[in-house]
Structure formats: C-alpha cells, structure tokens
Design a protein around this motif. Structure first.
Motif, short mmCIF file in Angstrom:
data_model
loop_
_atom_site.label_atom_id
_atom_site.label_comp_id
_atom_site.label_asym_id
_atom_site.label_seq_id
_atom_site.Cartn_x
_atom_site.Cartn_y
_atom_site.Cartn_z
N ILE A 90 58.39 61.82 44.10
CA ILE A 90 58.27 63.23 43.72
C ILE A 90 58.84 64.12 44.81
CG2 ILE A 90 56.59 65.08 43.35
CD1 ILE A 90 54.89 63.03 41.81
N ALA A 91 58.55 63.79 46.08
CA ALA A 91 59.08 64.58 47.19
C ALA A 91 60.60 64.54 47.22
CB ALA A 91 58.50 64.09 48.51
N VAL A 92 61.17 63.35 47.03
CA VAL A 92 62.64 63.23 47.01
C VAL A 92 63.21 63.97 45.82
CG1 VAL A 92 64.51 61.57 46.65
CG2 VAL A 92 62.71 61.08 48.31
N SER A 93 62.55 63.86 44.68
CA SER A 93 63.01 64.54 43.48
C SER A 93 62.99 66.05 43.68
CB SER A 93 62.14 64.15 42.30
OG SER A 93 62.47 64.89 41.17
N GLU A 143 65.88 71.06 44.68
CA GLU A 143 66.11 72.25 45.50
C GLU A 143 67.54 72.27 46.03
OE1 GLU A 143 63.15 72.16 48.55
OE2 GLU A 143 61.50 72.54 47.15
N LYS A 144 68.02 71.10 46.45
CA LYS A 144 69.37 71.01 46.97
C LYS A 144 70.40 71.35 45.89
CE LYS A 144 71.55 67.85 50.19
NZ LYS A 144 71.59 66.49 50.69
N ALA A 145 70.17 70.83 44.70
CA ALA A 145 71.09 71.11 43.59
C ALA A 145 71.08 72.60 43.26
CB ALA A 145 70.69 70.28 42.37
N GLU A 146 69.91 73.21 43.31
CA GLU A 146 69.80 74.64 43.03
C GLU A 146 70.54 75.45 44.09
OE1 GLU A 146 66.21 77.84 42.91
OE2 GLU A 146 65.86 75.92 41.89
N ILE A 147 70.40 75.06 45.34
CA ILE A 147 71.09 75.77 46.42
C ILE A 147 72.60 75.61 46.27
CG2 ILE A 147 71.51 75.74 48.92
CD1 ILE A 147 68.52 75.07 49.25
N ILE A 148 73.05 74.40 45.94
CA ILE A 148 74.48 74.16 45.76
C ILE A 148 75.02 75.00 44.61
CG2 ILE A 148 76.16 72.42 45.03
CD1 ILE A 148 74.52 70.39 46.68
N GLU A 149 74.25 75.06 43.53
CA GLU A 149 74.68 75.85 42.38
C GLU A 149 74.77 77.33 42.75
OE1 GLU A 149 73.12 76.95 37.91
OE2 GLU A 149 72.49 75.06 38.82
N GLU A 150 73.76 77.85 43.45
CA GLU A 150 73.80 79.25 43.87
C GLU A 150 74.98 79.49 44.80
OE1 GLU A 150 70.08 80.24 45.67
OE2 GLU A 150 68.95 79.96 43.81
N HIS A 151 75.22 78.54 45.68
CA HIS A 151 76.32 78.68 46.64
C HIS A 151 77.67 78.67 45.91
CE1 HIS A 151 78.32 78.30 50.50
NE2 HIS A 151 79.05 77.30 50.00
N ALA A 152 77.79 77.81 44.91
CA ALA A 152 79.04 77.73 44.17
C ALA A 152 79.29 79.01 43.38
CB ALA A 152 79.01 76.53 43.23
#
Length: 92
Positions: free
Chosen positions: A62-65, A70-79
């Motif tokens: 769950i922690a890794v997920s 969160e990482k995917a969300e940050i990457i999407e916002e950054h893109a």
C-alpha cells in the motif's frame, strides 16, 4: 444368603474391572488430547506469524502504491504545467 454375597462380590469385581478399563482409556485419551492441543497450538502460532508477515507485506505494498500514485500525479502535473527552470520547455 450365600447367593446374595456371591452376587455382591461379582458386581464388585465387575465394577473394578469396568473402572480399570475406563481409567486406562481415559489416560490414553488424555495423552492423545494433549498431543492434538500441542499440534493445534503450533499451527495457530505459525498461522499467526504468517498473518503478521502478510499484513506487513500488504502495508508495504500500500505504501509503495501510494508513493507510485503520488509520483504519477506529480509527473502528470509537471507535464501539463511545464517546468519553471526549463526556458525551452515545449521546444526541445
């Protein structure tokens, strides 16, 4: 009178034999019961350890997920927003 005494003695002897047999099987059953309880206790302890291990693994998953989400969300916002430190951003 002699018949009554013989009947009483026969009943007493039968009762003692019956008690002896029942006592022997009771002891045997008690030993088998203790063995079964020990076996079940060991199985419960091993299942408890397995449950703790699985619980820890699920928590880690769950922690890794959550981290990945969160990482995917940050990457999407950054893109979508671009980077402020890259002046040539859309033109690479």
């Amino acid at each position: 009178m002699e018949a009554i005494i013989l009947m009483a003695v026969g009943a007493l002897i039968g009762a003692l034999i019956s008690w002896g047999i029942a006592h022997r099987y009771h002891q045997k059953a008690s030993i088998e019961f203790d063995d079964q309880i020990s076996s079940l206790t060991e199985q419960i302890n091993s299942l408890s350890e397995l449950n703790k291990s699985l619980s820890k693994s699920v928590e880690e998953l769950i922690a890794v997920s959550n981290f990945t989400a969160e990482k995917a969300e940050i990457i999407e916002e950054h893109a979508l927003a671009g980077t402020s430190d890259d002046p040539n951003w859309p033109y690479k």
